[in-house]
Structure formats: structure tokens, C-alpha cells
Design a protein around this motif. Structure first.
Motif, PDB file in Angstrom:
ATOM      1  N   VAL A  85      -1.484   7.816   4.474  1.00  0.00           N
ATOM      2  CA  VAL A  85      -0.095   7.354   4.455  1.00  0.00           C
ATOM      3  C   VAL A  85       0.436   7.213   5.881  1.00  0.00           C
ATOM      4  N   GLU A 139      -4.843  12.227   2.051  1.00  0.00           N
ATOM      5  CA  GLU A 139      -3.725  11.378   1.623  1.00  0.00           C
ATOM      6  C   GLU A 139      -2.653  11.325   2.706  1.00  0.00           C
ATOM      7  N   PHE A 161       0.663  15.228  -2.377  1.00  0.00           N
ATOM      8  CA  PHE A 161       0.677  14.747  -1.000  1.00  0.00           C
ATOM      9  C   PHE A 161       0.538  15.897  -0.012  1.00  0.00           C
ATOM     10  N   SER A 191       2.300   6.850  -6.816  1.00  0.00           N
ATOM     11  CA  SER A 191       1.170   7.588  -7.385  1.00  0.00           C
ATOM     12  C   SER A 191       1.055   9.034  -6.930  1.00  0.00           C
ATOM     13  N   LEU A 192       1.715   9.389  -5.845  1.00  0.00           N
ATOM     14  CA  LEU A 192       1.555  10.739  -5.299  1.00  0.00           C
ATOM     15  C   LEU A 192       2.791  11.593  -5.534  1.00  0.00           C
ATOM     16  N   GLU A 195       0.835  -1.207   0.000  1.00  0.00           N
ATOM     17  CA  GLU A 195       0.000   0.000   0.000  1.00  0.00           C
ATOM     18  C   GLU A 195       0.869   1.256   0.000  1.00  0.00           C
ATOM     19  N   LEU A 196       1.918   1.244   0.803  1.00  0.00           N
ATOM     20  CA  LEU A 196       2.835   2.388   0.832  1.00  0.00           C
ATOM     21  C   LEU A 196       3.537   2.559  -0.506  1.00  0.00           C
ATOM     22  N   LEU A 234       8.255   8.278   2.874  1.00  0.00           N
ATOM     23  CA  LEU A 234       7.542   7.504   1.863  1.00  0.00           C
ATOM     24  C   LEU A 234       8.425   7.261   0.641  1.00  0.00           C
ATOM     25  N   TYR A 259       6.466  12.508   3.750  1.00  0.00           N
ATOM     26  CA  TYR A 259       6.628  12.292   2.314  1.00  0.00           C
ATOM     27  C   TYR A 259       8.035  11.795   1.999  1.00  0.00           C
ATOM     28  N   THR A 290       2.421   1.758  -3.428  1.00  0.00           N
ATOM     29  CA  THR A 290       1.453   2.330  -4.365  1.00  0.00           C
ATOM     30  C   THR A 290       1.355   3.837  -4.174  1.00  0.00           C
ATOM     31  N   LYS A 291       1.279   4.279  -2.940  1.00  0.00           N
ATOM     32  CA  LYS A 291       1.223   5.726  -2.666  1.00  0.00           C
ATOM     33  C   LYS A 291       2.519   6.407  -3.095  1.00  0.00           C
ATOM     34  N   GLN A 292       3.634   5.743  -2.867  1.00  0.00           N
ATOM     35  CA  GLN A 292       4.936   6.288  -3.263  1.00  0.00           C
ATOM     36  C   GLN A 292       4.956   6.564  -4.765  1.00  0.00           C
TER      37      GLN A 292
END
Length: 142
Positions: free
Chosen positions: A43, A39, A33, A27-28, A20-21, A120, A117, A23-25
Motif C-alpha cells: 500500500v 500489505e 493491514f 479488501s483489507l 489498486e488503492l 487509505l 491505513y 481495491t486494498k481499501q
């Protein structure tokens, strides 16, 4: 001896939260962020979950295999390092992550979204390292 079911569940959780992390890394952007409170909170919670799963697993193994009687996550992680379950650099990074989790979970001071961030973007490898090292150690115990 550590309960293999507990180990398997915790390793699965770590993999899920790490995914999950990741994916956020990917996509954002930094700007997205920093401008999206939802968001940021998502995170932060993902980090809390990933770090807690690692801490729980460390605590379980340290208690079951090495007679660790403490309650401190950081010390349980250090026990795994001293006993050769995980490498020293993995332990050091994970101990720092537990401190980061404490800031996020208990809001010791203000949570710095820029730091979240950056973590991340640069701090996800510890979850793979920890999981791989624990899994390798568990296999070696058979």
C-alpha cells in the motif's frame, strides 16, 4: 503546450494506482493491514506511485504551459491551482500528499502504519479530483 501523450499516460497511471488503492481499501480490514507487513509495504508503494504520477503530471503541465522552472513538486501543483487548472482544495490536498509521499519514500521519521491505513480509508478522492480537473482543463485547451 503540454504533450498530450504524456498527459494521457500519466492520467492512465493515476487511474491504475488509484484503482489498486481502492481495491486494498475495500479488501483489507484495519487489523489485517496492521498485522501484515507485506500489505503495508504494498500500500505504501501504491501511494508513492499514485502521488508521484500526480506530481509528474503537475510538473509537466506547469513547465510546458506556464513556464515553471522549478523542481519542487509542491510548487508545480500550486502553479496549477493559481492558473485555474485544478481547484485550490485539490491542490492543498495534493501538496499534503506529496509530503506524505516524501515520508514514505525517504522515511523521514518512522512510517506510521495507522496513518497509512487512515489515509487509505479517507484520502483517495484526491486522485479522482486531480485527474478529472486536469482532463477537463486539457479538453478546454483545444
Amino acid at each position: 503546450m503540454a504533450d498530450k501523450r504524456v498527459v494521457a499516460v500519466k492520467l492512465e497511471q493515476i487511474e491504475q494506482y488509484h484503482g489498486e488503492l481502492r481495491t486494498k481499501q475495500q479488501s483489507l480490514s484495519r487489523e489485517e493491514f496492521l498485522s501484515a507487513t507485506t500489505e503495508q509495504r504494498a500500500v505504501e508503494r501504491m501511494f508513492e506511485n499514485a502521488i508521484q504520477a500526480c506530481a509528474d503530471l503537475a510538473q509537466h503541465i506547469a513547465t510546458q504551459d506556464f513556464a515553471f522552472e522549478g523542481e519542487a513538486s509542491k510548487e508545480a501543483i500550486r502553479v496549477l491551482s493559481r492558473k485555474g487548472v485544478i481547484e485550490a482544495d485539490t491542490a492543498d490536498t495534493l501538496v499534503a500528499a506529496v509530503g506524505f509521499r516524501n515520508v514514505l519514500a525517504h522515511q523521514y521519521g518512522k512510517v506510521d502504519s495507522k496513518e497509512v491505513y487512515e489515509t487509505l480509508q479517507t484520502g483517495l478522492e484526491v486522485y479522482d479530483s486531480f485527474s478529472q480537473q486536469v482532463a477537463q482543463w486539457v479538453r478546454s485547451q483545444n
